[in-house]
Design an enzyme around this catalytic site. Structure first.
Site, PDB file in Angstrom:
ATOM      1  N   ASP A   1      -5.294  17.744  29.448  1.00 55.94           N
ATOM      2  CA  ASP A   1      -5.886  18.356  30.860  1.00 55.94           C
ATOM      3  C   ASP A   1      -7.159  18.877  30.827  1.00 55.94           C
ATOM      4  O   ASP A   1      -7.124  19.929  30.471  1.00 55.94           O
ATOM      5  CB  ASP A   1      -4.570  19.206  31.370  1.00 55.94           C
ATOM      6  CG  ASP A   1      -4.613  19.485  32.812  1.00 55.94           C
ATOM      7  OD1 ASP A   1      -5.866  19.275  33.495  1.00 55.94           O
ATOM      8  OD2 ASP A   1      -3.748  20.364  33.530  1.00 55.94           O
TER       9      ASP A   1
ATOM     10  N   HIS B   1      -0.514  20.065  18.310  1.00 54.48           N
ATOM     11  CA  HIS B   1       0.736  19.913  17.975  1.00 54.48           C
ATOM     12  C   HIS B   1       1.438  21.234  17.517  1.00 54.48           C
ATOM     13  O   HIS B   1       0.725  22.328  17.058  1.00 54.48           O
ATOM     14  CB  HIS B   1       0.672  19.068  16.438  1.00 54.48           C
ATOM     15  CG  HIS B   1       0.589  17.614  16.659  1.00 54.48           C
ATOM     16  ND1 HIS B   1       1.686  16.753  16.948  1.00 54.48           N
ATOM     17  CD2 HIS B   1      -0.557  16.840  16.695  1.00 54.48           C
ATOM     18  CE1 HIS B   1       1.095  15.428  16.976  1.00 54.48           C
ATOM     19  NE2 HIS B   1      -0.188  15.558  16.970  1.00 54.48           N
TER      20      HIS B   1
ATOM     21  N   THR C   1     -13.603  27.635  19.754  1.00 50.84           N
ATOM     22  CA  THR C   1     -12.073  27.957  19.684  1.00 50.84           C
ATOM     23  C   THR C   1     -11.659  28.993  20.832  1.00 50.84           C
ATOM     24  O   THR C   1     -10.428  29.296  20.891  1.00 50.84           O
ATOM     25  CB  THR C   1     -11.784  28.378  18.421  1.00 50.84           C
ATOM     26  OG1 THR C   1     -12.517  29.498  18.052  1.00 50.84           O
ATOM     27  CG2 THR C   1     -12.109  27.375  17.282  1.00 50.84           C
TER      28      THR C   1
ATOM     29  N   ARG D   1     -27.598  32.900  21.637  1.00 53.68           N
ATOM     30  CA  ARG D   1     -28.669  33.587  22.275  1.00 53.68           C
ATOM     31  C   ARG D   1     -28.071  33.314  23.845  1.00 53.68           C
ATOM     32  O   ARG D   1     -26.832  32.858  24.247  1.00 53.68           O
ATOM     33  CB  ARG D   1     -29.948  32.925  22.342  1.00 53.68           C
ATOM     34  CG  ARG D   1     -30.116  31.479  22.774  1.00 53.68           C
ATOM     35  CD  ARG D   1     -31.471  30.981  22.266  1.00 53.68           C
ATOM     36  NE  ARG D   1     -31.600  29.445  22.531  1.00 53.68           N
ATOM     37  CZ  ARG D   1     -32.098  29.041  23.574  1.00 53.68           C
ATOM     38  NH1 ARG D   1     -32.237  29.816  24.710  1.00 53.68           N
ATOM     39  NH2 ARG D   1     -32.091  27.741  23.674  1.00 53.68           N
TER      40      ARG D   1
END
Length: 552
Positions: free
Chosen positions: A92, A112, A164, A182
């Site tokens: 999505d 998963h 992440t 930066r």
């Protein structure tokens, strides 16, 4: 096709298609786009050598997909977006306007699970939180963006970055894991959202904020004091309002443990008491002379309704109460209450319906304190019967704003009833699911798009349902992120605006610091800090409208 143009040049350099394709190539592309289904805007190009198998596809005008790209799941893009050769976009995913994705980049909005060590990972269920990327974002080659990430407007993801966690608007991030290296837009740098400082001791940051806010509390209040009228205004230069008087009392109680110093506490309480209309029990909005207007009859006069909450709780903090009951509720029968609940716009304006319920619940609470027993069971029974078991909430989501209406309406309706009366909400786990899903909507929860209402209406339901321990890690992570954002919204000497300050919203009146924004964000910060486990560092706990404990 122009002279010398090779048949597959458009597949790997799709930006050439608009200017150079002949009629036959355009007709073939049109036929191919129709075969894909979905919604594809004007001037788009999708290579027939891309693997395009989404559940839902929406491409904005002048967007293109090059050869070798692999698209599955749900993809929605704004205008002028590009997905270059061999990029992977799965799950999505929502792109804003002018998002450019480099070759061999992977945007993976699923994962998963691996909860059961005795089951091979590929056999275990998938999860998906979704990825949202803002406007004018440049994503280099060989970047990986993982599920649950929100990328802010005008940011840059450097080649090879492994992203992440959320990227602030205007930042340039790189590395593994990605961190801010930066700022593409230096003025966009909001305090508390630098990925490089994400490990900063949150408890210390919270304690430092509280110390600064207490030191500046008198300045915040003085800034909004109209000495000529002897009344508070929400922001300097605006007319006095009933709510401004109440917000000032709440801010002083939170930060200074006393009433505002502009008037003696007893005088402030007497004025709020005098403003109550004995015929209805309501407090009307102030006119141009600073006197309350006479509220209309019935449940409830719109300008006066919220004052059942704000003025009632302000009087509590001043050690006083209304001289009269809330007459329009004391006189109402159970049938009248049900009729009022039924006519609320649950399916078009769930927030407005929840607002009405909040006022009703608070009026019943105030009357009960005077020994007037109202049809409280009628209200809770109606709400229990009409809660959606799939969302845990009341009302219907709307295409224009997603889950915003039902989440905000749930906060208001549950605050005035279940929370205020000390009752458990129905379907608490579904509430958590719905709120966590809503909090991924970047339209409302990017740092530069936040306002006090929307963040409060996420924080309070999560706090209210925390005892279940359901998805606790995700709740804590969200609370921590939103708390860091909120701490950065403070303006020295002035407090909080209702809406977060940001260069892109400069000139928006909602970003001007004022009493309403300050009162609400102080409460928001307490709820988020408590969910994140650092509330003791604040040294305050809301006792008014946004008190966490039941009022009964």
């Amino acid at each position: 096709m122009t002279e010398g143009q090779q048949p597959r040049d458009y597949d790997y350099s799709p930006w050439l298609f608009t200017d150079r394709a002949d009629d036959a190539a355009r007709a073939r592309q049109h036929t191919y786009q129709r075969s894909l289904g979905g919604t594809i805007g004007a001037g788009c190009f999708v290579s027939e050598h891309a693997s395009v198998h989404p559940d839902e596809l929406r491409l904005g005008d002048r967007s293109y997909v090059a050869a070798g790209a692999y698209l599955t799941g749900t993809l929605r893009t704004g205008r002028d977006c590009s997905i270059n050769p061999y990029a992977v976009v799965r799950g999505d995913v929502t792109l804003g306007n002018a998002v450019r994705i480099g070759a061999h980049t992977s945007i993976l909005a699923f994962n998963h699970t691996m909860d059961d060590p005795d089951v091979e990972v590929f056999r275990q269920p998938l999860t998906s939180k979704g990825i949202t990327i803002g406007d004018d974002v440049w994503i280099g080659s060989h970047v990986v963006v993982l599920d649950g990430v929100t990328v802010g407007d005008r940011s840059v993801l450097a080649a090879g970055a492994i992203v992440t966690r959320d990227v602030p608007a205007g930042a340039v991030v790189g590395g593994n894991p990605a961190r801010v290296i930066r700022w593409r837009v230096p003025a966009s740098r909001p305090a508390g959202t630098d990925l490089a400082s994400a490990g900063t001791d949150l408890a210390s940051a919270v304690a430092g904020f509280a110390e600064r806010a207490r030191a500046q509390a008198d300045d915040v209040l003085a800034r909004c004091w109209d000495a000529g009228r002897g009344l508070f205004t929400d922001t300097p230069g605006t007319p006095p309002t009933v709510r401004a008087q109440c917000d000032a009392i709440e801010i002083a109680d939170l930060l200074l443990s006393r009433a505002p110093g502009q008037l003696p506490a007893a005088e402030q309480a007497d004025r709020l008491r005098r403003w109550q209309d004995p015929r209805t029990g309501l407090v009307g909005e102030l006119d141009e002379r600073g006197s309350p207007r006479t509220p209309g009859a019935g449940l409830f006069d719109e300008p006066a309704g919220y004052h059942v909450l704000s003025a009632g709780y302000a009087l509590d903090l001043l050690g006083s109460e209304f001289p009269e009951p809330i007459v329009v509720v004391a006189d109402a029968t159970a049938a009248t209450i049900v009729e009022g609940l039924e006519r609320q716009p649950w399916h078009t304006n769930a927030w407005g319906a929840g607002h009405w319920v909040d006022i009703l619940g608070t009026a019943l609470h105030r009357n009960a304190r005077r020994g007037i027993r109202g049809p409280r069971e009628t209200v809770t029974g109606w709400l229990l019967m009409h809660a959606d078991p799939h969302t845990g909430m009341w009302g219907t989501p709307a295409p224009a704003d997603g889950l915003l209406q039902i989440v905000n309406g749930f906060y208001r309706a549950s605050r005035g009833t279940f929370a205020q009366w000390g009752l458990p909400v129905p379907y608490p786990e579904r509430v958590v699911d719905t709120v966590l899903r809503h909090a991924r909507d970047a339209r409302f929860f990017r740092p530069e798009h936040q306002n006090a209402c929307n963040v409060l209406d996420v924080a309070h339901p999560l706090w209210l349902t925390r005892a279940a321990g359901y998805r606790a890690g995700e709740v804590t992570a969200l609370a921590t992120r939103l708390l860091r954002d909120a701490l950065g919204h403070w303006t020295d000497g002035a407090g909080f605006g209702f809406r977060a300050p940001h260069p892109s919203t400069r000139g928006d009146r909602a970003t001007v610091p004022g009493l309403q924004g300050t009162e609400m964000w102080l409460a928001v910060i307490w709820f988020l800090a408590d969910l994140a486990g650092v509330a003791p560092g604040l040294g305050y706990r809301p006792r008014g409208v946004h008190r966490p404990e039941p009022a009964t």
